[in-house]
Design a protein around this motif. Structure first.
Motif, PDB file in Angstrom:
ATOM      1  N   VAL A  40       0.845  -1.198   0.000  1.00 28.22           N
ATOM      2  CA  VAL A  40       0.000   0.000   0.000  1.00 28.22           C
ATOM      3  C   VAL A  40       0.879   1.247   0.000  1.00 28.22           C
ATOM      4  N   ARG A  41       1.956   1.204   0.758  1.00 27.18           N
ATOM      5  CA  ARG A  41       2.905   2.321   0.757  1.00 27.18           C
ATOM      6  C   ARG A  41       3.515   2.527  -0.625  1.00 27.18           C
ATOM      7  N   ASP A  42       3.870   1.430  -1.282  1.00 27.61           N
ATOM      8  CA  ASP A  42       4.463   1.531  -2.620  1.00 27.61           C
ATOM      9  C   ASP A  42       3.525   2.228  -3.602  1.00 27.61           C
ATOM     10  N   LEU A  43       2.215   2.073  -3.380  1.00 26.56           N
ATOM     11  CA  LEU A  43       1.224   2.678  -4.271  1.00 26.56           C
ATOM     12  C   LEU A  43       0.793   4.066  -3.803  1.00 26.56           C
ATOM     13  N   GLY A  44       1.524   4.627  -2.841  1.00 28.99           N
ATOM     14  CA  GLY A  44       1.273   6.006  -2.433  1.00 28.99           C
ATOM     15  C   GLY A  44       0.468   6.178  -1.165  1.00 28.99           C
ATOM     16  N   GLY A  45       0.127   5.099  -0.478  1.00 24.15           N
ATOM     17  CA  GLY A  45      -0.655   5.204   0.753  1.00 24.15           C
ATOM     18  C   GLY A  45       0.232   5.295   1.982  1.00 24.15           C
ATOM     19  N   GLY A  46      -0.298   5.899   3.051  1.00 29.79           N
ATOM     20  CA  GLY A  46       0.408   5.992   4.322  1.00 29.79           C
ATOM     21  C   GLY A  46      -0.297   5.176   5.387  1.00 29.79           C
ATOM     22  N   GLN A  48      -2.621   5.959   7.449  1.00 28.62           N
ATOM     23  CA  GLN A  48      -4.073   6.130   7.456  1.00 28.62           C
ATOM     24  C   GLN A  48      -4.724   5.384   6.294  1.00 28.62           C
ATOM     25  N   ALA A  49      -4.044   5.299   5.146  1.00 27.13           N
ATOM     26  CA  ALA A  49      -4.570   4.508   4.028  1.00 27.13           C
ATOM     27  C   ALA A  49      -4.589   3.027   4.383  1.00 27.13           C
ATOM     28  N   ILE A  50      -3.543   2.574   5.091  1.00 32.35           N
ATOM     29  CA  ILE A  50      -3.514   1.181   5.551  1.00 32.35           C
ATOM     30  C   ILE A  50      -4.692   0.924   6.482  1.00 32.35           C
ATOM     31  N   GLY A  51      -4.914   1.850   7.412  1.00 34.23           N
ATOM     32  CA  GLY A  51      -6.039   1.706   8.329  1.00 34.23           C
ATOM     33  C   GLY A  51      -7.372   1.742   7.610  1.00 34.23           C
ATOM     34  N   TYR A  52      -7.480   2.613   6.597  1.00 37.68           N
ATOM     35  CA  TYR A  52      -8.737   2.721   5.847  1.00 37.68           C
ATOM     36  C   TYR A  52      -9.039   1.424   5.098  1.00 37.68           C
ATOM     37  N   LEU A  53      -8.045   0.880   4.383  1.00 37.80           N
ATOM     38  CA  LEU A  53      -8.267  -0.346   3.613  1.00 37.80           C
ATOM     39  C   LEU A  53      -8.557  -1.531   4.530  1.00 37.80           C
ATOM     40  N   THR A  54      -7.856  -1.590   5.663  1.00 40.32           N
ATOM     41  CA  THR A  54      -8.115  -2.677   6.609  1.00 40.32           C
ATOM     42  C   THR A  54      -9.503  -2.538   7.213  1.00 40.32           C
ATOM     43  N   GLY A  55      -9.875  -1.302   7.558  1.00 41.48           N
ATOM     44  CA  GLY A  55     -11.217  -1.072   8.082  1.00 41.48           C
ATOM     45  C   GLY A  55     -12.288  -1.390   7.058  1.00 41.48           C
ATOM     46  N   PRO A 102      -5.945   3.622  -4.129  1.00 40.64           N
ATOM     47  CA  PRO A 102      -7.405   3.509  -4.226  1.00 40.64           C
ATOM     48  C   PRO A 102      -7.870   2.419  -5.197  1.00 40.64           C
ATOM     49  N   GLU A 103      -7.029   2.053  -6.163  1.00 43.60           N
ATOM     50  CA  GLU A 103      -7.410   1.001  -7.106  1.00 43.60           C
ATOM     51  C   GLU A 103      -7.397  -0.386  -6.465  1.00 43.60           C
ATOM     52  N   LEU A 104      -6.918  -0.474  -5.232  1.00 39.56           N
ATOM     53  CA  LEU A 104      -6.960  -1.743  -4.506  1.00 39.56           C
ATOM     54  C   LEU A 104      -8.357  -2.030  -3.945  1.00 39.56           C
ATOM     55  N   ILE A 105      -9.210  -1.018  -3.894  1.00 37.03           N
ATOM     56  CA  ILE A 105     -10.505  -1.150  -3.222  1.00 37.03           C
ATOM     57  C   ILE A 105     -11.372  -2.264  -3.814  1.00 37.03           C
ATOM     58  N   PRO A 106     -11.511  -2.408  -5.158  1.00 37.27           N
ATOM     59  CA  PRO A 106     -12.334  -3.519  -5.671  1.00 37.27           C
ATOM     60  C   PRO A 106     -11.827  -4.893  -5.232  1.00 37.27           C
ATOM     61  N   GLY A 107     -10.507  -5.077  -5.227  1.00 36.95           N
ATOM     62  CA  GLY A 107      -9.955  -6.348  -4.772  1.00 36.95           C
ATOM     63  C   GLY A 107     -10.205  -6.580  -3.297  1.00 36.95           C
ATOM     64  N   VAL A 108     -10.058  -5.519  -2.501  1.00 35.15           N
ATOM     65  CA  VAL A 108     -10.339  -5.625  -1.068  1.00 35.15           C
ATOM     66  C   VAL A 108     -11.794  -6.024  -0.846  1.00 35.15           C
ATOM     67  N   PHE A 109     -12.691  -5.444  -1.635  1.00 37.33           N
ATOM     68  CA  PHE A 109     -14.115  -5.764  -1.501  1.00 37.33           C
ATOM     69  C   PHE A 109     -14.371  -7.248  -1.775  1.00 37.33           C
ATOM     70  N   LEU A 110     -13.816  -7.771  -2.876  1.00 39.02           N
ATOM     71  CA  LEU A 110     -14.036  -9.182  -3.206  1.00 39.02           C
ATOM     72  C   LEU A 110     -13.425 -10.102  -2.155  1.00 39.02           C
ATOM     73  N   TYR A 111     -12.211  -9.788  -1.729  1.00 40.19           N
ATOM     74  CA  TYR A 111     -11.532 -10.649  -0.761  1.00 40.19           C
ATOM     75  C   TYR A 111     -12.269 -10.677   0.576  1.00 40.19           C
TER      76      TYR A 111
END
Length: 395
Positions: A40-46, A48-55, A102-111
């Motif tokens: 997530v960091r490699d794709l520009g997230g910090g 809070q982005a890690i926390g958002y995607l995990t949440g 943010p493009e990880l969101i669809p994959g996160v949703f399916l998983y």
């Protein structure tokens, strides 16, 4: 102990297949999941982005659990599981295509689709007698740990050649194999629940749900920041961090067998021991080189989850899918909120998520220690080994 556990699982062929399905699933997810926050960091997230995607992941789990409970009590359970497993298997393909976080969101949703989880838990609960539920849950779920022992090491060795996107492709093939094994299990239809006869919540159920919520929130708040902490605080390389993720699975797998065996005799002792090991592990994790035994012991948090879910399942017979779903929604809701808070705490102090983890597990271990007795699975039993000494001291 392990040989006895293998004999137990093989005596239930469908649980044996489910065990290996779980092994294959984490053979895939373990290739990348421990360094997922770093990706997530490699794709520009910090943080809070890690926390958002995990949440978000836990939020989707919570939203799909309730319909999952309804499906588990009304439809053939293997078909429900197959549909869920098949959709989730597509997630790593979407991860591989992402260019920004943010493009990880669809994959996160399916998983994170979890409508098949109540069907799986109800499948296990209806396969074994009530007194064996703790052992069945702990050993079946230990398959997740076994797969995750090998895969982080394999992922670390392949990371330099394939990159993260190559690991995602390998994960897709492992997920597909896991789904195939579920398809080889026998069908199981739920016991119908009369509409005019609602199933009352057993006494004591909410105590176990409360413990489940607290431990689930503490684990969900700490686990996403294990890899960033090793990188930020100790300066470890990405491949070494990925291989270190196997330590969590080592702990879960090797401690699940004795704790699962103990749960047949005394569920309370098994849970108390697991909570204490988690608290000790989180303290060791913060010290240089202490992270090695620390990660091993912190892996016991998954054993705590399995034992608590088995006790919840043992208290009901009809409508198990609904009970599993409703109680898991509460736990998953706590898991969804925890990373949002610990992402903010990590920015303030990297040690904070692990301190919170230790406080929760230590508090619950002390709570179990001081609570004199409990009625579990229909019988009175002490909560700790020194129960008689404690009672004499109080007098």
């Amino acid at each position: 102990m392990i040989l006895a556990g293998i004999r137990f699982l093989r005596s239930y062929p469908d649980l044996w297949k489910l065990f290996w399905s779980n092994v294959l699933w984490t053979c895939g997810s373990g290739l990348y999941f421990f360094v997922w926050p770093n990706y997530v960091r490699d794709l520009g997230g910090g943080p809070q982005a890690i926390g958002y995607l995990t949440g978000l992941m836990y939020g989707v789990m919570a939203l799909t659990l309730l319909p999952g409970g309804w499906l588990a009590d009304r439809f053939e359970r293997k078909k429900v599981m197959l549909l869920n497993w098949g959709l989730a298997a597509l997630a790593p393909l979407l991860y591989a295509r992402a260019k920004t976080w943010p493009e990880l969101i669809p994959g996160v949703f399916l998983y994170a689709l979890f409508f098949g989880w109540p069907a799986m838990e109800a499948y296990v609960a209806d396969t074994v007698p009530p007194e064996s539920l703790g052992r069945a849950f702990a050993l079946t779920n230990s398959g997740y740990a076994l797969g995750a022992i090998v895969s982080p090491i394999l992922g670390a060795s392949l990371l330099g050649f394939l990159g993260m996107r190559g690991l995602f492709l390998l994960a897709f093939f492992a997920f597909s194999g896991s789904t195939l094994l579920v398809g080889l299990m026998r069908s199981q239809k739920p016991v119908p629940v009369p509409h005019s006869d609602p199933v009352p919540a057993p006494r004591g159920l909410w105590l176990w749900v409360g413990v489940l919520m607290l431990t689930s929130a503490a684990s969900a708040g700490a686990r996403p920041f294990l890899a960033p902490f090793l990188e930020d605080r100790f300066g470890l390389g990405r491949a070494f961090i990925l291989a270190s993720g196997a330590l969590l699975s080592f702990g879960e797998f090797f401690l699940a067998w004795p704790l699962g065996h103990e749960s047949e005799r005394s569920p309370s002792r098994a849970i108390f021991a697991a909570l204490s090991l988690c608290a000790l592990g989180s303290a060791l994790f913060l010290w240089p080189y202490g992270f090695i035994p620390g990660l091993f012991l912190m892996g016991t948090d998954r054993v705590v989850y399995s034992l608590l879910r088995s006790i919840i399942g043992a208290q009901v017979r009809l409508g198990r899918g609904k009970v599993f779903a409703q109680t898991q929604i509460l736990a998953t809701g706590a898991e969804a909120l925890a990373p949002l808070a610990t992402g903010w705490l990590y920015d303030l102090s990297p040690e904070s998520p692990f301190l919170l983890f230790r406080i929760v597990f230590s508090f619950l271990a002390v709570f179990f220690l001081l609570r004199p007795a409990a009625r579990i699975l229909g019988k009175e039993e002490p909560w700790i080994w020194s129960f008689r000494i404690w009672e004499k001291w109080k007098k």
